[in-house]
Motif scaffolding. Structure first.
Motif, PDB file in Angstrom:
ATOM      1  N   LYS A 113       0.831  -1.218   0.000  1.00 30.35           N
ATOM      2  CA  LYS A 113       0.000   0.000   0.000  1.00 30.35           C
ATOM      3  C   LYS A 113       0.855   1.253   0.000  1.00 30.35           C
ATOM      4  O   LYS A 113       0.542   2.242  -0.681  1.00 30.35           O
ATOM      5  N   ARG A 114       1.963   1.222   0.739  1.00 25.37           N
ATOM      6  CA  ARG A 114       2.859   2.375   0.812  1.00 25.37           C
ATOM      7  C   ARG A 114       3.643   2.579  -0.483  1.00 25.37           C
ATOM      8  O   ARG A 114       4.001   3.707  -0.827  1.00 25.37           O
ATOM      9  N   SER A 115       3.879   1.506  -1.221  1.00 26.16           N
ATOM     10  CA  SER A 115       4.778   1.560  -2.373  1.00 26.16           C
ATOM     11  C   SER A 115       4.099   1.856  -3.702  1.00 26.16           C
ATOM     12  O   SER A 115       4.728   2.388  -4.614  1.00 26.16           O
ATOM     13  N   PHE A 116       2.819   1.500  -3.815  1.00 22.70           N
ATOM     14  CA  PHE A 116       2.137   1.623  -5.106  1.00 22.70           C
ATOM     15  C   PHE A 116       0.830   2.389  -4.951  1.00 22.70           C
ATOM     16  O   PHE A 116      -0.004   2.037  -4.110  1.00 22.70           O
ATOM     17  N   CYS A 117       0.651   3.407  -5.780  1.00 21.34           N
ATOM     18  CA  CYS A 117      -0.509   4.284  -5.644  1.00 21.34           C
ATOM     19  C   CYS A 117      -1.463   4.209  -6.834  1.00 21.34           C
ATOM     20  O   CYS A 117      -2.445   4.948  -6.884  1.00 21.34           O
ATOM     21  N   MET A 118      -1.205   3.329  -7.812  1.00 24.94           N
ATOM     22  CA  MET A 118      -2.122   3.259  -8.955  1.00 24.94           C
ATOM     23  C   MET A 118      -3.492   2.738  -8.514  1.00 24.94           C
ATOM     24  O   MET A 118      -3.596   1.962  -7.573  1.00 24.94           O
ATOM     25  N   LYS A 119      -4.528   3.210  -9.202  1.00 22.34           N
ATOM     26  CA  LYS A 119      -5.900   2.919  -8.784  1.00 22.34           C
ATOM     27  C   LYS A 119      -6.277   1.450  -8.975  1.00 22.34           C
ATOM     28  O   LYS A 119      -6.915   0.854  -8.107  1.00 22.34           O
ATOM     29  N   LYS A 150      -5.608  -7.770  -4.387  1.00 19.53           N
ATOM     30  CA  LYS A 150      -5.857  -7.100  -5.659  1.00 19.53           C
ATOM     31  C   LYS A 150      -6.104  -8.162  -6.733  1.00 19.53           C
ATOM     32  O   LYS A 150      -5.753  -9.328  -6.558  1.00 19.53           O
ATOM     33  N   ASP A 191      -1.692  -1.205 -15.612  1.00 19.41           N
ATOM     34  CA  ASP A 191      -0.537  -1.063 -14.720  1.00 19.41           C
ATOM     35  C   ASP A 191      -0.301  -2.418 -14.059  1.00 19.41           C
ATOM     36  O   ASP A 191      -1.115  -2.873 -13.240  1.00 19.41           O
TER      37      ASP A 191
END
Length: 228
Positions: A113-119, A150, A191
């Motif tokens: 969660k901290r490393s990847f922000c793509m929707k 995911k 992504d």
């Protein structure tokens, strides 16, 4: 209690945190202290723990290869590789102790969660060859990916080769053609985050990233449990 890693008996310390999180103290103090999470500073490309935030030598080498430039956005990992993680990985991969890796689920989710922000990232576990899958009975990368929560897709097919651990570093770095791909429509303009158990030289990740980018992926990053 019995520590699931070292199998030694211990008395868990009582804290309000352990009371609220129930099974937060499942490891003995010794194993907890040997379990090293990766924190900054890190290599901005591969996520290796180091003394500064500059590219490491391995990533300079990847950037210098015409076939690897802009293939992989970044890799991020949860733990550093040490003697404890070597034993954990051996039990997980080669002895089928899939329950052991569940101990790391909270850390896996937090770092992801901290490393990847793509929707809407699409997780693609690094596959095993049919021969290796039959030998082990499960794919460790799928187990790790399933913790993240995911969508998972498995379009890659691994071509059977000798074990990575038996190859020298230069042999690993020069590897290509490890994978084939199917169902390419599902990854176009997506992504992608590749998921594996350990990032060592990056050869496996980069080879998978190349084939996904060629098939139309919007971006490819990777996430591993361990960074050696």
């Amino acid at each position: 209690m019995i520590c699931p890693i070292c199998e030694g008996h211990f008395v868990p310390a009582f804290t309000w945190k352990s009371l609220l999180l129930l099974n937060d103290d499942r490891l003995c103090v010794v194993c907890k202290n040997l379990l090293v999470k990766i924190d900054r500073p890190i290599c901005p490309a591969c996520g290796r723990a180091q003394s500064n935030d500059q590219l490491c030598q391995d990533c300079y080498r990847w950037n210098g290869r015409f076939d690897s430039t802009k293939v992989l956005v970044k890799n991020r990992s949860v733990y550093t590789y040490n003697e404890l993680m070597r034993d954990v990985l051996a039990r997980f991969k080669f002895r089928g102790d899939t329950a052991l890796v569940e101990l790391f689920k909270r850390d896996v989710q937090a770092v992801f969660k901290r490393s990847f922000c793509m929707k809407e990232p699409l997780l693609i576990p690094i596959p095993l060859s049919n021969e290796r899958l039959k030998e082990r009975g499960f794919n460790q990368s799928v187990v790790i990916a399933s913790m993240i929560g995911k969508p998972i897709l498995q379009p890659l097919v691994k071509i059977h080769q000798s074990k990575q651990s038996k190859k020298k570093k230069n042999e690993r770095l020069d590897q290509k053609g490890l994978f084939q791909i199917k169902h390419t429509d599902a990854i176009v303009q997506k992504d992608i985050i590749l998921v594996d158990d350990i990032y060592t030289t990056g050869a496996t990740i980069y080879d998978a990233a190349r084939i996904l980018k060629d098939a139309g992926a919007k971006s490819v990053s990777s996430f591993t449990l361990i960074r050696s």
